[in-house]
Design an enzyme around this catalytic site. Structure first.
Site, mmCIF file in Angstrom:
data_model
loop_
_atom_site.group_PDB
_atom_site.id
_atom_site.type_symbol
_atom_site.label_atom_id
_atom_site.label_comp_id
_atom_site.label_asym_id
_atom_site.label_seq_id
_atom_site.Cartn_x
_atom_site.Cartn_y
_atom_site.Cartn_z
ATOM 1 N N CYS A 2 1.066 -1.555 -0.040
ATOM 2 C CA CYS A 2 0.139 0.231 0.526
ATOM 3 C C CYS A 2 0.584 1.149 -0.046
ATOM 4 O O CYS A 2 1.837 1.322 0.051
ATOM 5 C CB CYS A 2 -0.668 0.131 0.990
ATOM 6 N N ARG A 27 -0.027 3.083 -5.837
ATOM 7 C CA ARG A 27 0.424 1.916 -5.647
ATOM 8 C C ARG A 27 -0.753 0.942 -5.076
ATOM 9 O O ARG A 27 -0.160 -0.495 -4.086
ATOM 10 C CB ARG A 27 1.582 2.415 -4.007
ATOM 11 N N TRP A 74 -4.058 -2.158 -0.205
ATOM 12 C CA TRP A 74 -4.585 -2.447 -0.799
ATOM 13 C C TRP A 74 -4.289 -3.860 -0.438
ATOM 14 O O TRP A 74 -2.809 -4.988 0.109
ATOM 15 C CB TRP A 74 -2.850 -3.111 -1.956
ATOM 16 N N ASN A 100 2.234 -1.281 6.072
ATOM 17 C CA ASN A 100 2.602 -1.933 4.826
ATOM 18 C C ASN A 100 3.170 -3.514 4.605
ATOM 19 O O ASN A 100 4.592 -3.247 5.022
ATOM 20 C CB ASN A 100 3.408 -0.616 3.899
ATOM 21 N N GLY A 101 2.565 -3.819 4.070
ATOM 22 C CA GLY A 101 3.162 -5.952 4.443
ATOM 23 C C GLY A 101 2.393 -6.120 5.043
ATOM 24 O O GLY A 101 1.004 -6.787 5.078
ATOM 25 N N GLU A 496 7.372 -18.144 -21.714
ATOM 26 C CA GLU A 496 7.105 -16.970 -20.944
ATOM 27 C C GLU A 496 8.161 -15.450 -21.134
ATOM 28 O O GLU A 496 7.893 -14.414 -21.789
ATOM 29 C CB GLU A 496 7.541 -16.564 -19.561
ATOM 30 N N LYS A 500 7.004 -12.466 -23.297
ATOM 31 C CA LYS A 500 7.088 -10.689 -22.524
ATOM 32 C C LYS A 500 8.187 -9.848 -24.328
ATOM 33 O O LYS A 500 7.712 -9.245 -24.515
ATOM 34 C CB LYS A 500 8.452 -10.829 -21.788
ATOM 35 N N GLU A 503 5.570 -9.216 -26.888
ATOM 36 C CA GLU A 503 4.530 -7.888 -26.142
ATOM 37 C C GLU A 503 5.163 -6.971 -25.696
ATOM 38 O O GLU A 503 4.066 -5.796 -26.522
ATOM 39 C CB GLU A 503 4.154 -8.751 -25.013
ATOM 40 N N HIS A 519 11.560 -30.791 -35.920
ATOM 41 C CA HIS A 519 10.440 -30.634 -36.227
ATOM 42 C C HIS A 519 9.849 -29.803 -37.469
ATOM 43 O O HIS A 519 8.471 -29.496 -37.199
ATOM 44 C CB HIS A 519 9.992 -31.213 -34.932
ATOM 45 N N LYS A 616 -3.879 -4.231 -18.699
ATOM 46 C CA LYS A 616 -3.798 -5.101 -17.401
ATOM 47 C C LYS A 616 -4.639 -6.188 -17.276
ATOM 48 O O LYS A 616 -3.752 -7.163 -16.975
ATOM 49 C CB LYS A 616 -3.703 -4.475 -16.677
HETATM 50 N N1 GLU Z 1 -1.801 -6.436 5.492
HETATM 51 C C1 GLU Z 1 -2.930 -5.284 5.748
HETATM 52 C C2 GLU Z 1 -4.093 -5.820 5.392
HETATM 53 O O1 GLU Z 1 -4.067 -6.603 4.574
HETATM 54 C C3 GLU Z 1 -1.313 -3.986 4.865
HETATM 55 C C4 GLU Z 1 -1.707 -4.424 3.144
HETATM 56 C C5 GLU Z 1 -1.368 -3.875 2.308
HETATM 57 O O2 GLU Z 1 0.402 -3.321 2.433
HETATM 58 O O3 GLU Z 1 -1.505 -2.360 1.602
HETATM 59 O O4 GLU Z 1 -4.139 -4.551 5.549
#
Ligand code: GLU
Length: 621
Positions: A2, A27, A74, A100-101, A496, A500, A503, A519, A616
């Site tokens: 995020c 992000r 996210w 974030n994480g 792949e 890439k 593309e 062949h 995307k």
């Molecule tokens: N793991 C956290 C969540 O799901 C943070 C996700 C993020 O990095 O936005 O809320």
């Protein structure tokens, strides 16, 4: 992955946070929120939706106060709801955290805290953090600033996983704390204010002076009236006599002097791209960090799927494009455990899939919205099959349809061309291979040990020297047609690599097994067709056979780029990759091919991040 932003200074925090969140929205953006201390009260405003919408609906700007934190989410753990949006608070609503994480041990921490009487309001992994700090603070009758900082330090020791964290506590309104472990966090400094952000774009408008924090760093930003303390870097605000200081700790040691300030000359656009020319390169450079996340996410779900693999004889992995190539790598991994899984193009699945209640169908889709994969998952469900999905977007259609959802943990990918998400898919499938091996009683410890090393191997492929080498090679390739060949577990990477390449360069490229070449396709080889050969190490039993195929190409005047851990004298150019065990090798061949495509496309002046005619997420048939 995020966006987070923090502010402490003399201006109204809500305005700064809102601008920062708007800058960071690339992000991630399923929900957002802010936490600000206003008149000794902690005010939290958050909701689901885009930054602009939420800020308007919740009236972010009505909040006064000079210190605050913000987050655009996210989601990785817990659905996209207001409760799950950040900031998260302790039981008393006195302190708040944005994160974030991924906290990989959150379940046990949550259970422990619930037993101690804590009440949780969300399903996120993050929420354990404010409750843990609250619990630590109970040790003190009247905690001082020092006690509070120690409470945060003790909390951090209990966390496994990745994080960039910002913490605000209404009882310590002059402090803003930031911590980093494997998720980005940058400190921005100025005379009378300091900023923290996931990247520089969050505060570039206000300062160009930055300190990138490193893993294990904890920064304490302190607003105080004018006094002197040797340990702190201070700047005096000439207007109102307020000082903002920062102190950086690592492992309890004050290391403020060891973190140097850098002046950033980037504009906002290049800041969003981390200073790289394109998002594609930025995302390739993020791969080591991203797959660390993928190696820690969704433990229980992967275990559940591994058990299902054991219980179902017939297993399909359905996917399209890059995700299909990841599923093909999985076929090789599982073959080593004598387990047949069938990779299948989702758009062909309804035609040739043999599906009943004894079938397990795993759909891989980055967006969770890929039309053909969703249709195939629905079809499998109708036929009574067990379904699972490996996906990057929580709450997407695939996650609602499938019985088991496994998040890839890549964070948002902006470039249309999939790079880091492919690596995350490989990581999830590799973990599934390990778990399944353990379910059937095999010793998988050598593979498990490699989980920690894989990000380091990738770094060896994408370091500056290798990038320069690949860039030079791409300049020497003048053909209009390209072949990508390999044998064994890296054959999907040849497919792949070709995908890439075509593309984003708009040059014709096709991938195939080196055995298949004779062949038919070999008749095309001449000076207008170059070959990229993914060659295993010389101790591999496939080595001699691929070398013979390369000899055949050379005999027909074809130019060959070798991608290999060993020096091969018959190739024209060599991309050297680390020598790793066969089962891990897909992780090192893939980024080499991604970089080759990238540099060729840049050289040809292509619109790298938005190749013509592509989207995307392919949500139509
Ligand atoms: N793991 C956290 C969540 O799901 C943070 C996700 C993020 O990095 O936005 O809320």
């Amino acid at each position: 992955m995020c966006g987070i932003v923090g502010y402490i200074g003399n201006r109204t925090a809500s305005e700064i946070l809102l601008k920062g969140l708007k800058r960071l929205k690339y992000r991630g953006y399923d929900s957002c929120g802010i936490g600000i201390i206003d008149n000794n009260k902690l005010i939290i405003k958050k909701s689901v939706g885009k930054v602009e919408e939420v800020a308007k609906k919740e009236d972010f700007l009505e909040v006064n106060g000079y210190g605050g934190i913000g987050h655009s989410r996210w989601a990785t753990h817990g659905g996209i709801t207001k409760e799950n949006a950040h900031p998260h608070t302790d039981c008393k609503g006195e302190l708040c955290v944005v994160h974030n994480g991924i906290i990989s041990n959150y379940k046990e921490l949550r259970d422990m805290l619930i037993k101690k009487g804590h009440v949780f309001k969300s399903q996120t992994d993050t929420e354990v953090i404010p409750h843990l700090i609250e619990e630590e603070l109970k040790k003190y009758e009247n905690p001082s600033e020092e006690d509070y900082i120690n409470a945060v330090k003790n909390t951090i020791k209990k966390l496994d996983g990745t994080y960039a964290l910002l913490i605000l506590n209404k009882n310590f309104p002059n402090l803003l704390i930031g911590l980093r472990n494997e998720s980005p966090l940058i400190l921005g400094v100025k005379e009378d204010e300091c900023f923290l952000g996931s990247d520089i774009s969050a505060f570039l408008e206000w300062t160009k002076e930055i300190i990138p924090l490193e893993d294990g760093d904890m920064v304490v930003l302190r607003k105080e009236s004018n006094n002197n303390d040797k340990d702190k870097d201070k700047t005096k605000n000439k207007n109102n006599n307020v000082i903002i200081s920062y102190t950086i700790y690592n492992n309890n040691e004050n290391i403020t002097d060891r973190r140097e300030k850098t002046i950033i000359e980037w504009d906002i656009e290049s800041a969003e791209k981390g200073g790289y020319e394109h998002f594609m390169l930025k995302e390739i450079m993020e791969e080591p960090e991203v797959i660390k996340n993928s190696s820690k996410i969704c433990n229980d779900e992967i275990k559940e799927l591994a058990k299902a693999l054991h219980n179902y004889d017939k297993v399909y992995i359905i996917a399209m494009g890059t995700s299909l190539h990841a599923s093909m790598v999985a076929e090789y991994w599982f073959s080593k455990l004598n387990k047949l899984i069938i990779p299948c193009d989702s758009s062909e699945f309804l035609i040739k899939g043999i599906v009943d209640e004894n079938t397990l169908v795993i759909g891989i889709t980055q967006s969770g919205e890929t039309y053909d994969t969703i249709k195939a998952i629905k079809y499998a469900k109708e036929k009574g099959a067990k379904t699972a999905t490996i996906v990057n977007v929580l709450g997407s259609t695939a996650t609602r349809e499938a019985d088991i959802t496994i998040m890839m943990g890549s964070g948002i990918e902006i470039s249309v061309c999939a790079t880091k998400t492919y690596m995350s898919q490989l990581m999830i499938l590799y973990r599934l291979f390990i778990e399944y091996g353990e379910v059937i009683g095999k010793d998988m410890s050598i593979y498990r040990k490699e989980l920690e090393n894989i990000p380091e191997y990738i770094k060896e492929v994408i370091n500056e020297k290798e990038r320069e080498n690949i860039k030079n090679i791409s300049k020497n390739l003048a053909a209009k047609n390209y072949l990508f060949i390999s044998k064994g577990i890296n054959l999907p990477n040849a497919l792949e690599g070709a995908l890439k390449f075509k593309e984003i360069t708009y040059l014709h490229a096709e991938g195939m097994s080196s055995g298949f070449l004779k062949h038919g396709t070999i008749s095309l080889i001449d000076e207008n067709m170059d070959t990229v050969a993914l060659v295993p190490p010389s101790n591999s039993n496939l080595f001699n056979s691929i070398i013979s195929n390369i000899e055949e190409i050379k005999a027909r005047n074809g130019k060959v780029v070798g991608v290999s851990p060993v020096n091969i004298d018959i190739v024209d150019y060599l991309i050297k990759i680390p020598d790793v065990m066969e089962e891990v090798s897909p992780f090192v061949y893939a980024p080499a091919c991604q970089l080759l495509a990238y540099y060729k496309a840049v050289e040809l002046g292509r619109d790298v991040d938005k190749p013509r005619g592509l989207a995307k997420s392919v949500t139509v048939e």
